[in-house]
Design a protein around this motif. Structure first.
Motif, PDB file in Angstrom:
ATOM      1  N   VAL A 324       0.866  -1.174   0.000  1.00  0.00           N
ATOM      2  CA  VAL A 324       0.000   0.000   0.000  1.00  0.00           C
ATOM      3  C   VAL A 324       0.902   1.224   0.000  1.00  0.00           C
ATOM      4  CG1 VAL A 324      -1.667   1.334   1.348  1.00  0.00           C
ATOM      5  CG2 VAL A 324      -1.913  -1.155   1.190  1.00  0.00           C
ATOM      6  N   LEU A 325       0.733   2.073  -0.990  1.00  0.00           N
ATOM      7  CA  LEU A 325       1.593   3.260  -1.101  1.00  0.00           C
ATOM      8  C   LEU A 325       0.784   4.515  -0.775  1.00  0.00           C
ATOM      9  CD1 LEU A 325       3.435   2.505  -4.487  1.00  0.00           C
ATOM     10  CD2 LEU A 325       4.014   1.710  -2.179  1.00  0.00           C
ATOM     11  N   ASN A 326       1.307   5.323   0.136  1.00  0.00           N
ATOM     12  CA  ASN A 326       0.713   6.628   0.419  1.00  0.00           C
ATOM     13  C   ASN A 326       1.515   7.637  -0.411  1.00  0.00           C
ATOM     14  OD1 ASN A 326       0.137   9.146   1.398  1.00  0.00           O
ATOM     15  ND2 ASN A 326       0.101   8.545   3.566  1.00  0.00           N
ATOM     16  N   HIS A 327       0.909   8.102  -1.495  1.00  0.00           N
ATOM     17  CA  HIS A 327       1.657   8.982  -2.407  1.00  0.00           C
ATOM     18  C   HIS A 327       1.886  10.374  -1.811  1.00  0.00           C
ATOM     19  CE1 HIS A 327       1.713   5.960  -5.464  1.00  0.00           C
ATOM     20  NE2 HIS A 327       0.407   5.851  -5.454  1.00  0.00           N
ATOM     21  N   GLY A 328       1.192  10.659  -0.719  1.00  0.00           N
ATOM     22  CA  GLY A 328       1.483  11.916  -0.006  1.00  0.00           C
ATOM     23  C   GLY A 328       2.886  11.851   0.563  1.00  0.00           C
ATOM     24  N   ASP A 329       3.187  10.771   1.313  1.00  0.00           N
ATOM     25  CA  ASP A 329       4.527  10.604   1.904  1.00  0.00           C
ATOM     26  C   ASP A 329       5.571  10.328   0.829  1.00  0.00           C
ATOM     27  OD1 ASP A 329       3.223  10.791   4.264  1.00  0.00           O
ATOM     28  OD2 ASP A 329       3.232   8.622   4.692  1.00  0.00           O
ATOM     29  N   ARG A 330       5.188   9.497  -0.144  1.00  0.00           N
ATOM     30  CA  ARG A 330       6.179   8.985  -1.106  1.00  0.00           C
ATOM     31  C   ARG A 330       6.483   9.978  -2.226  1.00  0.00           C
ATOM     32  NH1 ARG A 330       5.623   5.900  -5.991  1.00  0.00           N
ATOM     33  NH2 ARG A 330       7.067   4.137  -6.206  1.00  0.00           N
ATOM     34  N   ASP A 331       5.425  10.693  -2.693  1.00  0.00           N
ATOM     35  CA  ASP A 331       5.595  11.486  -3.915  1.00  0.00           C
ATOM     36  C   ASP A 331       5.096  12.924  -3.777  1.00  0.00           C
ATOM     37  OD1 ASP A 331       6.321   9.072  -5.682  1.00  0.00           O
ATOM     38  OD2 ASP A 331       4.388   8.474  -4.872  1.00  0.00           O
ATOM     39  N   GLY A 332       4.668  13.298  -2.568  1.00  0.00           N
ATOM     40  CA  GLY A 332       4.195  14.674  -2.378  1.00  0.00           C
ATOM     41  C   GLY A 332       2.815  14.938  -2.968  1.00  0.00           C
ATOM     42  N   LEU A 333       2.006  13.874  -3.182  1.00  0.00           N
ATOM     43  CA  LEU A 333       0.648  14.061  -3.697  1.00  0.00           C
ATOM     44  C   LEU A 333      -0.330  13.605  -2.602  1.00  0.00           C
ATOM     45  CD1 LEU A 333      -1.208  14.831  -6.060  1.00  0.00           C
ATOM     46  CD2 LEU A 333      -1.009  12.478  -6.880  1.00  0.00           C
ATOM     47  N   ALA A 334      -0.715  14.531  -1.730  1.00  0.00           N
ATOM     48  CA  ALA A 334      -1.538  14.166  -0.558  1.00  0.00           C
ATOM     49  C   ALA A 334      -2.910  13.679  -1.003  1.00  0.00           C
ATOM     50  CB  ALA A 334      -1.670  15.372   0.361  1.00  0.00           C
ATOM     51  N   GLY A 335      -3.414  12.661  -0.287  1.00  0.00           N
ATOM     52  CA  GLY A 335      -4.753  12.118  -0.581  1.00  0.00           C
ATOM     53  C   GLY A 335      -4.766  11.074  -1.674  1.00  0.00           C
ATOM     54  N   ALA A 336      -3.602  10.720  -2.219  1.00  0.00           N
ATOM     55  CA  ALA A 336      -3.553   9.689  -3.283  1.00  0.00           C
ATOM     56  C   ALA A 336      -2.879   8.433  -2.740  1.00  0.00           C
ATOM     57  CB  ALA A 336      -2.795  10.223  -4.496  1.00  0.00           C
ATOM     58  N   PHE A 337      -3.489   7.287  -3.012  1.00  0.00           N
ATOM     59  CA  PHE A 337      -2.973   5.998  -2.528  1.00  0.00           C
ATOM     60  C   PHE A 337      -3.014   4.987  -3.656  1.00  0.00           C
ATOM     61  CE2 PHE A 337      -4.567   8.294   1.027  1.00  0.00           C
ATOM     62  CZ  PHE A 337      -3.726   7.975   2.086  1.00  0.00           C
ATOM     63  N   SER A 338      -2.106   3.996  -3.589  1.00  0.00           N
ATOM     64  CA  SER A 338      -2.185   2.838  -4.490  1.00  0.00           C
ATOM     65  C   SER A 338      -2.141   1.580  -3.645  1.00  0.00           C
ATOM     66  CB  SER A 338      -1.000   2.797  -5.466  1.00  0.00           C
ATOM     67  OG  SER A 338      -1.080   3.850  -6.401  1.00  0.00           O
ATOM     68  N   LYS A 357      -4.097   3.130   6.661  1.00  0.00           N
ATOM     69  CA  LYS A 357      -3.161   4.199   6.227  1.00  0.00           C
ATOM     70  C   LYS A 357      -3.916   5.461   5.859  1.00  0.00           C
ATOM     71  CE  LYS A 357       0.966   1.841   4.977  1.00  0.00           C
ATOM     72  NZ  LYS A 357       2.138   1.697   4.200  1.00  0.00           N
ATOM     73  N   LEU A 358      -5.055   5.262   5.174  1.00  0.00           N
ATOM     74  CA  LEU A 358      -5.826   6.426   4.755  1.00  0.00           C
ATOM     75  C   LEU A 358      -6.394   7.152   5.981  1.00  0.00           C
ATOM     76  CD1 LEU A 358      -8.001   6.441   1.647  1.00  0.00           C
ATOM     77  CD2 LEU A 358      -8.928   7.458   3.690  1.00  0.00           C
ATOM     78  N   ALA A 359      -6.920   6.374   6.940  1.00  0.00           N
ATOM     79  CA  ALA A 359      -7.496   6.981   8.145  1.00  0.00           C
ATOM     80  C   ALA A 359      -6.424   7.756   8.909  1.00  0.00           C
ATOM     81  CB  ALA A 359      -8.117   5.890   9.021  1.00  0.00           C
ATOM     82  N   GLU A 360      -5.249   7.141   9.004  1.00  0.00           N
ATOM     83  CA  GLU A 360      -4.156   7.786   9.734  1.00  0.00           C
ATOM     84  C   GLU A 360      -3.761   9.099   9.060  1.00  0.00           C
ATOM     85  OE1 GLU A 360      -0.718   5.222   9.953  1.00  0.00           O
ATOM     86  OE2 GLU A 360       0.537   6.974  10.341  1.00  0.00           O
ATOM     87  N   SER A 361      -3.668   9.069   7.735  1.00  0.00           N
ATOM     88  CA  SER A 361      -3.197  10.268   7.034  1.00  0.00           C
ATOM     89  C   SER A 361      -4.218  11.397   7.121  1.00  0.00           C
ATOM     90  CB  SER A 361      -2.887   9.953   5.572  1.00  0.00           C
ATOM     91  OG  SER A 361      -4.071   9.936   4.836  1.00  0.00           O
ATOM     92  N   LEU A 362      -5.515  11.060   7.242  1.00  0.00           N
ATOM     93  CA  LEU A 362      -6.547  12.092   7.312  1.00  0.00           C
ATOM     94  C   LEU A 362      -6.983  12.348   8.764  1.00  0.00           C
ATOM     95  CD1 LEU A 362      -8.730  11.028   4.237  1.00  0.00           C
ATOM     96  CD2 LEU A 362      -6.992  12.816   4.330  1.00  0.00           C
ATOM     97  N   ASP A 363      -6.227  11.738   9.691  1.00  0.00           N
ATOM     98  CA  ASP A 363      -6.491  11.914  11.112  1.00  0.00           C
ATOM     99  C   ASP A 363      -7.923  11.510  11.490  1.00  0.00           C
ATOM    100  OD1 ASP A 363      -5.359  12.385  13.475  1.00  0.00           O
ATOM    101  OD2 ASP A 363      -5.759  14.545  13.542  1.00  0.00           O
ATOM    102  N   MET A 364      -8.394  10.429  10.864  1.00  0.00           N
ATOM    103  CA  MET A 364      -9.730   9.930  11.201  1.00  0.00           C
ATOM    104  C   MET A 364      -9.571   8.800  12.215  1.00  0.00           C
ATOM    105  SD  MET A 364     -11.621   9.362   7.514  1.00  0.00           S
ATOM    106  CE  MET A 364     -10.900   7.753   7.382  1.00  0.00           C
ATOM    107  N   ARG A 365     -10.349   8.813  13.282  1.00  0.00           N
ATOM    108  CA  ARG A 365     -10.242   7.702  14.250  1.00  0.00           C
ATOM    109  C   ARG A 365     -11.360   6.702  13.993  1.00  0.00           C
ATOM    110  NH1 ARG A 365      -6.368  10.110  16.016  1.00  0.00           N
ATOM    111  NH2 ARG A 365      -6.379  12.239  16.752  1.00  0.00           N
ATOM    112  N   LEU A 366     -11.203   5.989  12.872  1.00  0.00           N
ATOM    113  CA  LEU A 366     -12.244   5.036  12.488  1.00  0.00           C
ATOM    114  C   LEU A 366     -11.603   3.662  12.293  1.00  0.00           C
ATOM    115  CD1 LEU A 366     -13.951   7.211   9.714  1.00  0.00           C
ATOM    116  CD2 LEU A 366     -14.864   6.753  11.991  1.00  0.00           C
ATOM    117  N   PRO A 367     -11.753   2.762  13.274  1.00  0.00           N
ATOM    118  CA  PRO A 367     -11.102   1.456  13.132  1.00  0.00           C
ATOM    119  C   PRO A 367     -11.780   0.589  12.073  1.00  0.00           C
ATOM    120  CG  PRO A 367     -12.428   1.541  15.142  1.00  0.00           C
ATOM    121  CD  PRO A 367     -12.505   2.901  14.518  1.00  0.00           C
TER     122      PRO A 367
END
Ligand SMILES: Cc1cc2nc3c(=O)[nH]c(=O)nc-3n(C[C@H](O)[C@H](O)[C@H](O)COP(=O)(O)OP(=O)(O)OC[C@H]3O[C@@H](n4cnc5c(N)ncnc54)[C@H](O)[C@@H]3O)c2cc1C
Length: 489
Positions: A324-338, A357-367
């Motif tokens: 799972v790639l978080n392109h915000g951390d990896r490529d500077g494109l926030a909100g994009a994942f593969s 990963k998506l929940a963490e990046s958007l600071d959502m506390r949804l398990p």
């Protein structure tokens, strides 16, 4: 919070299911129809992990964990057949030692089986077997699982847009704010807070459209389908995974797989007859009488392998694990994942990891709740026909027992109808039923859908066009010429 998921295969729907359970508003966009990619073109094996014990321990553990879980949360799409790993005389002793050692180390249950028990369960296997082990392999009813997932996500308010292709993204300050799509309503933008690239073998192209480099290695595999369910358990050869070493019983048929050939593009190639003949001879090493089995068709699926170090010619060496790639951390494109690679068996886990990963990046506390929420059985048309033996209207498909009343959803796509009823997938391969079923469409739709189905069926049939199949192909052409006044030339 809205997330657009690109791709309605096992991975995209697994992601959508996990996010929908977290209360996210999900829109899945699919360029064609659900399951037309790899997820409708696989063996149907619910992996126990046995196949990957030596070569891919992570994938083996993930598969075993999900195998156990899916039996509980999706019992209607899983068949607990069990399976065997069999070692022929002359196969590598060292591999067997490493395999049994890894099973113990990774906690995948195996049990050595006395030869008499194996012969009783699978009398068609070669007598040339030195040792055999039982494993908790099973069968994953992919068509049914896809149908159940679609119904489950829709029941939670998510939307599926078929025949809708993602063609780009809209961004503001390096953050994704929308996905550009082209579909029945023309070109439009779907506003969103995040986008997930779950396009399987096409995921590298989607990332490329976003200006990102993601190395997806497509690798195709040929499989052959045999009429009649001549075995009730999965059979694997106990050696390094290679071509033609696995048989999976699936509903009324048996599937033999597979090859593993790296290719540059994501589209499934036409199946090749020489390759099919080679697969037959490899399969005959385990089932000596294979040549007398009626083979219905051949088909290719394309693995979406993730190869971070670059593309390769030898796709057997690429991990079957997922990423799972978080392109915000990896490529500077926030909100994009593969979400890339993996197996059908691990689709739920891939959704969970992506969701975390998506929940963490958007600071959502949804398990995640997907590990303990049952995916309800969907009222598939096939199940209906079995429940109500009377009042079904005319018989449309003799091979699969499909009646008029089984097709009461006029808006169902052809793929949905085929996944639900299996029409055109039996021994006649659509020769006698395709025009009866599709004849219920409008004239324009009939012509278009018949053309697609014929193309698809003919290529699968031609690749195994020897023996009785050669006669069936001739009969099919003559039938078409007679019933539909088509030109034979
Ligand atoms: C030969 C073979 C045998 C296999 N056997 C097994 C097995 O027995 N057990 C097992 O667990 N796994 C098996 N696998 C692996 C498994 O099938 C795949 O890992 C899985 O199906 C991949 O699913 P996916 O959703 O990632 O890709 P896909 O199912 O290919 O879905 C991707 C979707 O994205 C869509 N798409 C592409 N571009 C766009 C766009 N621009 N806009 C919108 N949509 C788009 C496509 O139309 C497609 O529907 C096998 C694979 C192969 C090739």
């Amino acid at each position: 919070m809205r997330v657009v998921v690109i791709g309605a295969g096992a991975t995209g729907l697994g992601v959508a299911w996990d996010l929908a359970l977290r209360g996210v508003d999900v829109v899945v966009v699919e360029a064609h129809e659900v399951g037309v990619g790899t997820s409708g073109r696989f063996h149907g094996l619910l992996h126990s992990g046995g196949r990957y014990l030596v070569t891919d321990p992570n994938a083996a553990q993930e598969c075993y964990r999900e195998n156990v879980l899916l039996r509980v949360i999706a019992p209607n799409a899983v068949v607990a057949t069990g399976g065997y790993f069999v070692k022929k005389y002359g196969d590598d002793d060292n591999f067997e030692r490493r395999w049994t050692h890894q099973a113990e180390a990774l906690g995948v249950p195996i049990r050595e089986v006395p030869p008499a028990e194996l012969r009783q369960a699978l009398p068609m296997l070669t007598p040339d077997i030195e040792r055999a082990y039982w494993v908790p392999d099973g069968v994953l009813e992919g068509f049914r699982m896809l149908t159940m997932l679609v119904a489950a996500i829709q029941a939670r308010g998510s939307r599926l847009l078929e025949r809708t292709r993602a063609v780009g993204i809209r961004t503001e300050s390096h953050r994704v704010t929308g996905v550009e799509v082209e579909g029945p309503d023309g070109h439009r933008t779907l506003d969103c807070d995040a986008v997930v690239n779950a396009a399987g073998p096409w995921a590298g192209l989607i990332a490329h459209d976003w200006g990102i480099d993601v190395k997806v290695q497509p690798s195709y595999g040929l499989m052959l389908i045999f009429a009649n369910r001549r075995m009730d358990q999965v059979v694997n050869r106990l050696k390094l995974p290679s071509d033609g070493d696995i048989f999976v019983p699936h509903q009324e048929v048996v599937i033999l797989g597979t090859t593993d050939v790296a290719q540059p593009c994501p589209d499934a190639p036409e199946p090749d007859r020489l390759e099919a003949i080679r697969l037959m001879s490899l399969g005959a090493e385990l089932v000596p009488d294979l040549g007398s089995w009626r083979v219905l068709r051949g088909f290719n699926g394309v693995r979406p392998l993730y190869e971070p170090s670059g593309l390769t010619d030898d796709s057997r060496t690429v991990s079957r694990d997922f990423a799972v790639l978080n392109h915000g951390d990896r490529d500077g494109l926030a909100g994009a994942f593969s979400v890339l690679g993996g197996k059908w068996t691990t689709f739920r886990l891939m959704g969970e990891v992506l969701g975390d990963k998506l929940a963490e990046s958007l600071d959502m506390r949804l398990p995640s709740r997907s590990a303990d929420t049952v995916i309800e059985a969907h009222r598939t048309t096939q199940a209906t026909s079995r429940r109500h033996p009377v009042d079904r209207g005319a018989l449309l498909c003799e091979c699969e027992g499909v009646y008029e009343s089984d097709l009461d959803n006029e808006t169902a796509s052809q793929t949905q109808m085929r996944f639900g009823t299996w029409f055109s997938m039996g021994p006649c391969q659509g020769t006698f039923c395709a025009h009866r079923v599709l004849g219920r469409r409008s004239a324009a739709q009939f012509a278009q859908e018949m053309a697609w189905l014929r193309h698809e069926r003919e290529h699968g049939l031609n690749v195994v066009g020897w023996g009785s199949n050669a006669r069936l192909i001739a009969l099919e052409q003559a039938t078409k010429a007679q019933t539909l006044a088509e030109d034979l030339s």
